[in-house]
Scaffold this motif. Sequence first.
Motif, mmCIF file in Angstrom:
data_model
loop_
_atom_site.group_PDB
_atom_site.id
_atom_site.type_symbol
_atom_site.label_atom_id
_atom_site.label_comp_id
_atom_site.label_asym_id
_atom_site.label_seq_id
_atom_site.Cartn_x
_atom_site.Cartn_y
_atom_site.Cartn_z
ATOM 1 N N VAL A 150 0.847 -1.189 0.000
ATOM 2 C CA VAL A 150 0.000 0.000 0.000
ATOM 3 C C VAL A 150 0.887 1.245 0.000
ATOM 4 C CG1 VAL A 150 -1.892 1.228 1.128
ATOM 5 C CG2 VAL A 150 -1.727 -1.259 1.342
ATOM 6 N N THR A 151 0.738 2.052 -1.032
ATOM 7 C CA THR A 151 1.425 3.345 -1.106
ATOM 8 C C THR A 151 0.371 4.416 -0.873
ATOM 9 O OG1 THR A 151 3.044 2.520 -2.687
ATOM 10 C CG2 THR A 151 2.799 4.903 -2.524
ATOM 11 N N THR A 152 0.610 5.271 0.113
ATOM 12 C CA THR A 152 -0.416 6.219 0.548
ATOM 13 C C THR A 152 0.139 7.634 0.574
ATOM 14 O OG1 THR A 152 -1.289 4.466 1.981
ATOM 15 C CG2 THR A 152 -2.118 6.693 2.353
ATOM 16 N N GLY A 153 -0.655 8.562 0.057
ATOM 17 C CA GLY A 153 -0.319 9.975 0.132
ATOM 18 C C GLY A 153 -1.265 10.683 1.089
ATOM 19 N N TYR A 154 -0.718 11.507 1.972
ATOM 20 C CA TYR A 154 -1.504 12.197 2.991
ATOM 21 C C TYR A 154 -1.413 13.704 2.771
ATOM 22 C CZ TYR A 154 -0.650 7.684 5.235
ATOM 23 O OH TYR A 154 -0.532 6.345 5.492
ATOM 24 N N ARG A 155 -2.490 14.397 3.122
ATOM 25 C CA ARG A 155 -2.536 15.848 2.975
ATOM 26 C C ARG A 155 -2.830 16.499 4.333
ATOM 27 N NH1 ARG A 155 -7.332 17.074 -0.282
ATOM 28 N NH2 ARG A 155 -6.105 16.249 -2.018
#
Length: 244
Positions: A217-222
């Motif tokens: 799982v590759t996740t981008g957070y803001r």
Amino acid sequence: MKYMLLVCGDDTADASGMAPVEPWVEEHGVRRGDRLYGHRLRLPDRAVTVRVRDGEVLRTDGPFAETKEYVAGFDVVDCDSLEAAVRIAAAHPVATIGAMEVRPFWDEGLTEDAETAVRRLDAELTEAARARDVDRLTACYAPDVETFGATGREVRSGIGALRKAAEAWFATLTGPVDREVLELRVRPGEGSTFSHALVRIRGTRVSGEPLDRVVRVTTGYRDTGFSWLIAHEHVSVPLEGERS
């Protein structure tokens, strides 16, 4: 501590003798590392002012207030004290013809750092999966999130699409879902952050067959300013025998 420097121009001032800004950016951004980022803004005649009254969105072309002074740009600095931020602001060339407003960020003690937020969200996803709680799960995501499934055939845009997919997936399973994080690496950033994880999913399908799968799982957070939310998520299946 972080400070916002609001660069206030004056449309009546003569800027012909003002020193260039680039050496200031070089000094405080590259050499000293105090300046984290910043940018110029278009002139006020390109602004749009938005108000909501009685549920109606009211849009006005132009700035919030008519004034000869306007915000021409911004810079974010990270330094030890307000006095240090004031010294940096005073060295900015626009301070000689306009003004620099120095304002501290909201107390950082009230907000999480990026890595803490990522690990908290990841733990929340684990608990939401175990409880099969779609509301709890989707609360971890931004409204405009984009997610990519393990098959790679579908891109889901928006929280509504994510909710529908989560409900459909839970419907194929019975009982609790065990989500075990085998590996989690966090890459903290300024305003956005990424993580890379290997996650083992175990449960029981409605047919009675066991589910036991490891996914990457590759996740981008803001950083929304109030909390961190997942804005991008890509789930893939590692090659046979691969663990990292």
